[in-house]
Design a protein around this motif. Structure first.
Motif, PDB file in Angstrom:
ATOM      1  N   ALA A 190       0.709  -1.253   0.159  1.00  0.00           N
ATOM      2  CA  ALA A 190      -0.077  -0.063   0.113  1.00  0.00           C
ATOM      3  C   ALA A 190       0.940   1.402   0.051  1.00  0.00           C
ATOM      4  O   ALA A 190       0.695   2.080  -0.768  1.00  0.00           O
ATOM      5  N   LEU A 191       1.974   1.133   0.598  1.00  0.00           N
ATOM      6  CA  LEU A 191       2.926   2.469   0.643  1.00  0.00           C
ATOM      7  C   LEU A 191       3.514   2.585  -0.535  1.00  0.00           C
ATOM      8  O   LEU A 191       3.434   3.604  -1.083  1.00  0.00           O
ATOM      9  N   ALA A 192       3.874   1.588  -1.252  1.00  0.00           N
ATOM     10  CA  ALA A 192       4.269   1.732  -2.522  1.00  0.00           C
ATOM     11  C   ALA A 192       3.397   2.075  -3.620  1.00  0.00           C
ATOM     12  O   ALA A 192       3.693   2.846  -4.276  1.00  0.00           O
ATOM     13  N   GLY A 193       2.293   1.755  -3.348  1.00  0.00           N
ATOM     14  CA  GLY A 193       0.900   2.037  -4.345  1.00  0.00           C
ATOM     15  C   GLY A 193       0.672   3.243  -4.386  1.00  0.00           C
ATOM     16  O   GLY A 193       0.334   4.090  -5.378  1.00  0.00           O
ATOM     17  N   PHE A 194       0.423   3.740  -3.107  1.00  0.00           N
ATOM     18  CA  PHE A 194      -0.170   5.152  -2.946  1.00  0.00           C
ATOM     19  C   PHE A 194       0.958   6.220  -2.684  1.00  0.00           C
ATOM     20  O   PHE A 194       0.748   7.587  -2.158  1.00  0.00           O
ATOM     21  N   THR A 195       2.249   6.073  -2.767  1.00  0.00           N
ATOM     22  CA  THR A 195       3.031   7.214  -2.487  1.00  0.00           C
ATOM     23  C   THR A 195       2.982   7.594  -3.931  1.00  0.00           C
ATOM     24  O   THR A 195       3.075   7.164  -5.012  1.00  0.00           O
ATOM     25  N   ALA A 196       3.085   9.048  -3.885  1.00  0.00           N
ATOM     26  CA  ALA A 196       3.229   9.719  -5.189  1.00  0.00           C
ATOM     27  C   ALA A 196       1.730   9.841  -5.888  1.00  0.00           C
ATOM     28  O   ALA A 196       1.101  10.768  -5.831  1.00  0.00           O
ATOM     29  N   LEU A 197       1.217   8.765  -6.276  1.00  0.00           N
ATOM     30  CA  LEU A 197      -0.191   8.741  -6.809  1.00  0.00           C
ATOM     31  C   LEU A 197      -1.023   7.372  -6.537  1.00  0.00           C
ATOM     32  O   LEU A 197      -1.179   6.835  -5.436  1.00  0.00           O
ATOM     33  N   ALA A 198      -1.065   6.592  -7.769  1.00  0.00           N
ATOM     34  CA  ALA A 198      -1.601   5.097  -7.677  1.00  0.00           C
ATOM     35  C   ALA A 198      -0.931   4.376  -8.558  1.00  0.00           C
ATOM     36  O   ALA A 198      -1.669   3.460  -9.264  1.00  0.00           O
ATOM     37  N   SER A 199       0.271   4.146  -8.564  1.00  0.00           N
ATOM     38  CA  SER A 199       1.125   3.442  -9.377  1.00  0.00           C
ATOM     39  C   SER A 199       0.621   2.964 -10.802  1.00  0.00           C
ATOM     40  O   SER A 199       0.518   4.066 -11.616  1.00  0.00           O
ATOM     41  N   GLY A 200       0.222   1.970 -10.851  1.00  0.00           N
ATOM     42  CA  GLY A 200      -0.329   1.228 -12.332  1.00  0.00           C
ATOM     43  C   GLY A 200      -1.701   2.060 -12.657  1.00  0.00           C
ATOM     44  O   GLY A 200      -1.941   1.929 -13.898  1.00  0.00           O
ATOM     45  N   LEU A 201      -2.372   2.449 -11.769  1.00  0.00           N
ATOM     46  CA  LEU A 201      -3.537   3.288 -12.142  1.00  0.00           C
ATOM     47  C   LEU A 201      -3.601   4.828 -12.617  1.00  0.00           C
ATOM     48  O   LEU A 201      -4.335   5.712 -12.440  1.00  0.00           O
ATOM     49  N   ASN A 202      -2.156   5.336 -12.436  1.00  0.00           N
ATOM     50  CA  ASN A 202      -2.179   6.954 -12.415  1.00  0.00           C
ATOM     51  C   ASN A 202      -2.664   7.491 -13.444  1.00  0.00           C
ATOM     52  O   ASN A 202      -3.018   8.544 -13.545  1.00  0.00           O
ATOM     53  N   TRP A 203      -2.710   6.645 -14.685  1.00  0.00           N
ATOM     54  CA  TRP A 203      -3.308   7.089 -15.856  1.00  0.00           C
ATOM     55  C   TRP A 203      -4.801   7.716 -15.925  1.00  0.00           C
ATOM     56  O   TRP A 203      -5.008   8.622 -16.690  1.00  0.00           O
ATOM     57  N   TYR A 204      -5.492   7.272 -14.769  1.00  0.00           N
ATOM     58  CA  TYR A 204      -7.036   7.857 -14.841  1.00  0.00           C
ATOM     59  C   TYR A 204      -7.079   9.488 -14.314  1.00  0.00           C
ATOM     60  O   TYR A 204      -8.033   9.709 -14.453  1.00  0.00           O
ATOM     61  N   VAL A 205      -5.741  10.054 -14.014  1.00  0.00           N
ATOM     62  CA  VAL A 205      -5.819  11.469 -13.813  1.00  0.00           C
ATOM     63  C   VAL A 205      -5.150  12.287 -14.798  1.00  0.00           C
ATOM     64  O   VAL A 205      -5.326  13.265 -15.083  1.00  0.00           O
TER      65      VAL A 205
END
Length: 502
Positions: free
Chosen positions: A241-256
């Motif tokens: 979870a820390l890796a995934g939500f540091t900065a934004l949302a890892s592999g789903l960042n494209w949604y922004v």
């Protein structure tokens, strides 16, 4: 309105499968898009930067205010900080690659995925599902509701209390109002985040300079740059979870990243945007536009790409690192002065309670205000993005829907936002806020198993000037390996034994 495509643009360019060919037209100049004579430093800040602030507003919330501080509060900086830095660097590169496609085609990523074999019938519905499934749990909203309750009542809510959930639902209505009163939704989100993110970072910096000893600052900075194994006792779910939500949302960042289209970056200026209720109706093209391979457009592309790099590295990355460093060292100080343990129950308000005990009621309220701003900026971005992704996907792939709404995506956007609000309000009653956020973060890591390779497919077929360099593909593979590992470990931990224990 969408920029009218020049009459001379009669050619098309195929890209991928199952979607119409892209119309070919010249890139606009940045001066034309932002309606200025030249792009100097003042014009850069006032007009050109912005989409990364929406991403940053989401970023400084679930990861930076909840998961990072919780991990540091429980386990310290060593073995945690380096995960944060690697995640932020990889995600910034990934964001740039997603935005590259948007700038070169004027299509939101969720529409672009429909060009990847076997076609839109698989990838577009699946992508909408993944975004909604990852974020509809509403942990970001529930945490903001807890902060609002404490701010109003001057005390921490009891476990399972109803009123914080009502505050969370009320804040969802505030998001609806912000978008409804906007002339151009993306611009309204940018301005809101300029105010909130600016207040958050300045406020956190002043508090940290006032109460955090330099030794803790040094521990935090050193933890960011010192590779070490994750600390003993931390779970696969927590580190993922820390890796995934540091900065934004890892592999789903494209949604922004579709906000670069609405901002008018590159071919986004030709494709249109989603306007607010108060704005003039904009024609949003169902399929994208790209540019010809010639010297004029190559030079213009390089200018747009430099603006993208400035927005991503100068605003998003720097802001994300400050947004993680300041809350984590503040949490470390709060743990030190309170002597209490950080748990999933108390992490949204832990710092405020600790500062109240040590420095008085004024600091309690200041910390709560910052916490509410942090969590609401996340709530604003995520809630709107779920609606935006669904609207873009539906508008692009369904001629019947376009006919039903008479070509005006707002007629889908706002009713769907209200429907989603009701669904989230129900789900908010089902679990603890931070456990919901951890679920969302690990679902984001699932995207890293899929979308980096789809980006490679799409971006390798762009006009020559817009194609990535070979080392960019290596970075995308690293995203797959880093975040994908944490997702697989999360699944293994969820159904039995994790792949690795710490």
């Amino acid at each position: 309105m969408a920029e009218e495509i020049p009459v001379a643009a009669t050619t098309t360019r195929p890209l991928g499968v199952s979607r119409p060919d892209l119309t070919v037209a010249d890139l606009p100049t940045p001066e034309e898009v932002f309606r200025v004579k030249r792009i100097g430093p003042a014009q850069l800040v006032k007009y050109a930067l912005g989409p990364s602030l929406i991403a940053l507003g989401i970023s400084i919330g679930s990861g930076e205010w909840l998961l990072g501080p919780q991990a540091v509060g429980q386990f310290g900086f060593e073995g945690v900080g380096w995960v944060i830095v690697i995640s932020a660097v990889l995600q910034t590169f990934y964001n740039i690659e997603c935005s590259r496609y948007v700038m070169a085609t004027g299509e939101a990523p969720v529409v672009g995925w429909g060009r990847v074999p076997p076609g839109w019938l698989l990838w577009v519905p699946l992508s909408v599902f993944l975004v909604i499934f990852a974020f509809i749990a509403g942990g970001w909203a529930a945490s903001a509701g807890q902060g609002m309750y404490a701010l109003v009542h001057g005390e921490i809510p009891e476990k399972g209390a109803e009123e914080p959930r009502l505050w969370a639902i009320g804040l969802l209505f505030v998001v609806f109002l912000i978008t409804a009163l906007a002339r151009r939704i993306s611009r309204a989100l940018e301005l809101a985040n300029w105010i909130m993110v600016g207040a958050i970072l300045v406020g956190l910096l002043l508090i940290c300079l006032f109460i955090v000893p330099w030794s803790t600052w040094w521990d935090g900075i050193r933890g960011f740059v010192t590779p070490a194994l994750p600390p003993e006792g931390i779970t696969a779910t927590q580190i993922g979870a820390l890796a995934g939500f540091t900065a934004l949302a890892s592999g789903l960042n494209w949604y922004v990243m579709g906000h670069y289209r609405d901002k008018g970056y590159g071919m986004g200026h030709r494709a249109g945007f989603i306007s607010g209720m108060r704005g003039e109706r904009s024609q949003l093209l169902a399929s994208g536009v790209t540019f010809p391979d010639d010297a004029k457009n190559t030079a213009l592309w390089r200018r747009w790409y430099r603006l993208l790099l400035t927005d991503m590295w100068g605003v998003f990355f720097v802001g994300a690192m400050l947004g993680m460093l300041l809350p984590t060292i503040l949490m470390a100080r709060a743990v030190e002065i309170s002597g209490e343990k950080v748990t999933q129950d108390n992490v949204p308000t832990f710092v405020a309670v600790a500062l109240d005990q040590e420095y008085g009621r004024g600091m309690f309220y200041i910390a709560l205000i910052l916490g509410v701003l942090i969590l609401f900026s996340t709530q604003l971005g995520i809630f709107e993005a779920m609606v935006r992704v669904t609207t873009d996907a539906s508008h692009a792939t369904s001629p019947k829907l376009r006919a039903l709404v008479e070509g005006d995506p707002r007629r889908f956007y706002y009713p769907f936002m209200l429907l989603l609000l009701v669904i989230i309000a129900i789900i908010l009653h089902l679990a603890l806020p931070v456990s919901l956020v951890q679920w969302s973060a690990n679902m984001s890591n699932l995207g890293a198993l899929i979308y980096p390779f789809m980006l490679m497919y799409l971006n390798s077929r762009l006009p020559r000037a817009a194609r990535p360099r070979p080392w960019h593909y290596i970075i995308l593979v690293l995203n797959f390996l880093f975040f994908g590992f944490f997702f697989l470990n999360f699944i293994a931990d969820f159904i039995g034994d994790p792949l690795i224990t710490f």
